[in-house]
Design a protein around this motif. Structure first.
Motif, PDB file in Angstrom:
ATOM      1  N   ARG A  14      73.055 -65.630   3.207  1.00 42.95           N
ATOM      2  CA  ARG A  14      72.503 -65.408   1.881  1.00 42.95           C
ATOM      3  C   ARG A  14      71.034 -65.820   1.837  1.00 42.95           C
ATOM      4  O   ARG A  14      70.599 -66.722   2.537  1.00 42.95           O
ATOM      5  CB  ARG A  14      73.281 -66.224   0.844  1.00 42.95           C
ATOM      6  CG  ARG A  14      74.734 -65.831   0.758  1.00 42.95           C
ATOM      7  CD  ARG A  14      75.380 -66.474  -0.443  1.00 42.95           C
ATOM      8  NE  ARG A  14      76.744 -66.055  -0.579  1.00 42.95           N
ATOM      9  CZ  ARG A  14      77.430 -66.088  -1.714  1.00 42.95           C
ATOM     10  NH1 ARG A  14      76.847 -66.540  -2.792  1.00 42.95           N
ATOM     11  NH2 ARG A  14      78.678 -65.684  -1.762  1.00 42.95           N
ATOM     12  N   ARG A  15      70.303 -65.109   0.977  1.00 38.93           N
ATOM     13  CA  ARG A  15      68.887 -65.413   0.828  1.00 38.93           C
ATOM     14  C   ARG A  15      68.686 -66.852   0.364  1.00 38.93           C
ATOM     15  O   ARG A  15      67.761 -67.538   0.786  1.00 38.93           O
ATOM     16  CB  ARG A  15      68.262 -64.450  -0.194  1.00 38.93           C
ATOM     17  CG  ARG A  15      66.755 -64.538  -0.287  1.00 38.93           C
ATOM     18  CD  ARG A  15      66.234 -63.310  -1.000  1.00 38.93           C
ATOM     19  NE  ARG A  15      64.764 -63.356  -1.069  1.00 38.93           N
ATOM     20  CZ  ARG A  15      64.096 -63.605  -2.157  1.00 38.93           C
ATOM     21  NH1 ARG A  15      64.731 -63.858  -3.288  1.00 38.93           N
ATOM     22  NH2 ARG A  15      62.775 -63.604  -2.158  1.00 38.93           N
ATOM     23  N   SER A  16      69.618 -67.320  -0.501  1.00 40.77           N
ATOM     24  CA  SER A  16      69.480 -68.675  -1.019  1.00 40.77           C
ATOM     25  C   SER A  16      69.624 -69.715   0.087  1.00 40.77           C
ATOM     26  O   SER A  16      68.932 -70.728   0.076  1.00 40.77           O
ATOM     27  CB  SER A  16      70.521 -68.930  -2.117  1.00 40.77           C
ATOM     28  OG  SER A  16      71.828 -68.772  -1.607  1.00 40.77           O
ATOM     29  N   SER A  17      70.513 -69.461   1.053  1.00 41.49           N
ATOM     30  CA  SER A  17      70.690 -70.418   2.143  1.00 41.49           C
ATOM     31  C   SER A  17      69.465 -70.423   3.057  1.00 41.49           C
ATOM     32  O   SER A  17      69.084 -71.467   3.595  1.00 41.49           O
ATOM     33  CB  SER A  17      71.955 -70.105   2.942  1.00 41.49           C
ATOM     34  OG  SER A  17      71.849 -68.854   3.582  1.00 41.49           O
ATOM     35  N   THR A  18      68.845 -69.262   3.223  1.00 48.27           N
ATOM     36  CA  THR A  18      67.627 -69.187   4.018  1.00 48.27           C
ATOM     37  C   THR A  18      66.518 -69.979   3.329  1.00 48.27           C
ATOM     38  O   THR A  18      65.793 -70.752   3.969  1.00 48.27           O
ATOM     39  CB  THR A  18      67.185 -67.724   4.188  1.00 48.27           C
ATOM     40  OG1 THR A  18      68.243 -66.972   4.775  1.00 48.27           O
ATOM     41  CG2 THR A  18      65.941 -67.630   5.067  1.00 48.27           C
ATOM     42  N   ARG A  19      66.389 -69.784   2.030  1.00 55.94           N
ATOM     43  CA  ARG A  19      65.379 -70.495   1.251  1.00 55.94           C
ATOM     44  C   ARG A  19      65.590 -72.000   1.350  1.00 55.94           C
ATOM     45  O   ARG A  19      64.648 -72.764   1.551  1.00 55.94           O
ATOM     46  CB  ARG A  19      65.453 -70.044  -0.210  1.00 55.94           C
ATOM     47  CG  ARG A  19      64.438 -70.726  -1.129  1.00 55.94           C
ATOM     48  CD  ARG A  19      64.623 -70.242  -2.564  1.00 55.94           C
ATOM     49  NE  ARG A  19      63.743 -70.958  -3.463  1.00 55.94           N
ATOM     50  CZ  ARG A  19      62.499 -70.624  -3.736  1.00 55.94           C
ATOM     51  NH1 ARG A  19      61.982 -69.534  -3.180  1.00 55.94           N
ATOM     52  NH2 ARG A  19      61.761 -71.341  -4.572  1.00 55.94           N
ATOM     53  N   THR A  20      66.850 -72.421   1.221  1.00 60.72           N
ATOM     54  CA  THR A  20      67.178 -73.851   1.298  1.00 60.72           C
ATOM     55  C   THR A  20      66.781 -74.431   2.654  1.00 60.72           C
ATOM     56  O   THR A  20      66.228 -75.528   2.738  1.00 60.72           O
ATOM     57  CB  THR A  20      68.683 -74.069   1.056  1.00 60.72           C
ATOM     58  OG1 THR A  20      69.020 -73.597  -0.251  1.00 60.72           O
ATOM     59  CG2 THR A  20      69.045 -75.537   1.178  1.00 60.72           C
ATOM     60  N   ALA A  21      67.074 -73.670   3.719  1.00 65.92           N
ATOM     61  CA  ALA A  21      66.743 -74.144   5.070  1.00 65.92           C
ATOM     62  C   ALA A  21      65.235 -74.243   5.263  1.00 65.92           C
ATOM     63  O   ALA A  21      64.741 -75.186   5.901  1.00 65.92           O
ATOM     64  CB  ALA A  21      67.346 -73.204   6.107  1.00 65.92           C
ATOM     65  N   LEU A  22      64.483 -73.309   4.727  1.00 71.29           N
ATOM     66  CA  LEU A  22      63.024 -73.342   4.851  1.00 71.29           C
ATOM     67  C   LEU A  22      62.427 -74.516   4.079  1.00 71.29           C
ATOM     68  O   LEU A  22      61.503 -75.179   4.554  1.00 71.29           O
ATOM     69  CB  LEU A  22      62.430 -72.019   4.348  1.00 71.29           C
ATOM     70  CG  LEU A  22      62.717 -70.784   5.223  1.00 71.29           C
ATOM     71  CD1 LEU A  22      62.355 -69.506   4.470  1.00 71.29           C
ATOM     72  CD2 LEU A  22      61.954 -70.870   6.540  1.00 71.29           C
ATOM     73  N   ILE A  23      62.978 -74.768   2.902  1.00 70.90           N
ATOM     74  CA  ILE A  23      62.513 -75.918   2.109  1.00 70.90           C
ATOM     75  C   ILE A  23      62.802 -77.220   2.854  1.00 70.90           C
ATOM     76  O   ILE A  23      61.958 -78.116   2.920  1.00 70.90           O
ATOM     77  CB  ILE A  23      63.192 -75.933   0.720  1.00 70.90           C
ATOM     78  CG1 ILE A  23      62.693 -74.746  -0.123  1.00 70.90           C
ATOM     79  CG2 ILE A  23      62.912 -77.245  -0.007  1.00 70.90           C
ATOM     80  CD1 ILE A  23      63.442 -74.565  -1.425  1.00 70.90           C
TER      81      ILE A  23
END
Length: 209
Positions: A14-23
């Motif tokens: 999910r895009r949200s999990s990618t965003r979380t990992a980048l943060i």
């Protein structure tokens, strides 16, 4: 004729999990370096994603560090709301209760202040950073203002200046006290004195009213 069962779809990140990992990767890099001057490659390498994944979630490195800052700020505000909420719901709140709510609700979270300090420095030379930081700061104060003013009104204290300016002054007093943590052994007393002094100096009425 037998039909072949449809092949199960492959799991998609999910895009949200990618965003979380980048943060999380940006936050880890900041913890190690104390700087937001890092490359997209450093963040994506740390997170295990591509540049394409980064730009699908963020427009710039500044934006991902704002996400780190906002994440920290959200934790601070939740705690602040809980602490001042306790003072607001008390049958007989006192000035000490409210000051304690502010001081303990705005704890000396080094990462939050450190990232904010770096962003403020960059905002002086970068209009986009300045606009993002201003919008976030305005939102934080706008959300805090009614809670703080309501708590004080319950003990008969009312700001003698614009409530928005009053709220900013109280937060600034706390931030200034936190900055003394490196120089003063008892930061808690400094924070209490700064916040209480600011409140009493900028309100009218009596704490016993």
């Amino acid at each position: 004729m037998t039909t072949t069962p449809a092949e199960a779809p492959k799991p998609v990140r999910r895009r949200s999990s990618t965003r979380t990992a980048l943060i999380a990767a940006a936050e880890a890099i900041f913890d190690e370096t104390g700087s937001t001057s890092v490359s997209v490659e450093a963040i994506t390498r740390r997170a295990g994603y591509t540049r394409g994944a980064f730009y699908s979630n963020f427009r710039s490195v500044d934006e991902v560090f704002f996400a780190v800052y906002e994440q920290q700020a959200e934790l601070v505000f939740e705690l602040l709301s809980d602490m001042l909420g306790d003072a607001r719901s008390s049958d007989e709140p006192t000035l000490d209760d409210i000051v304690r709510g502010v001081v303990e609700g705005l704890p000396p979270e080094e990462k939050w202040y450190a990232i904010r300090s770096v962003l403020i420095t960059r905002a002086r030379h970068d209009e986009e950073v300045r606009m993002l930081l201003t919008a976030h700061t305005d939102h934080f104060h706008d959300t805090l203002q009614p809670l703080l003013v309501e708590c004080l009104s319950r003990i008969g204290l009312h700001p003698v200046i614009d409530p928005a300016l009053f709220t900013r002054a109280v937060v600034a007093a706390h931030v200034g006290a936190v900055s003394q943590s490196v120089l003063h052994a008892d930061t808690q007393r400094v924070r209490v004195a700064a916040v209480e002094g600011c409140i009493l100096g900028l309100t009218r009425g009596s704490a016993s009213a």
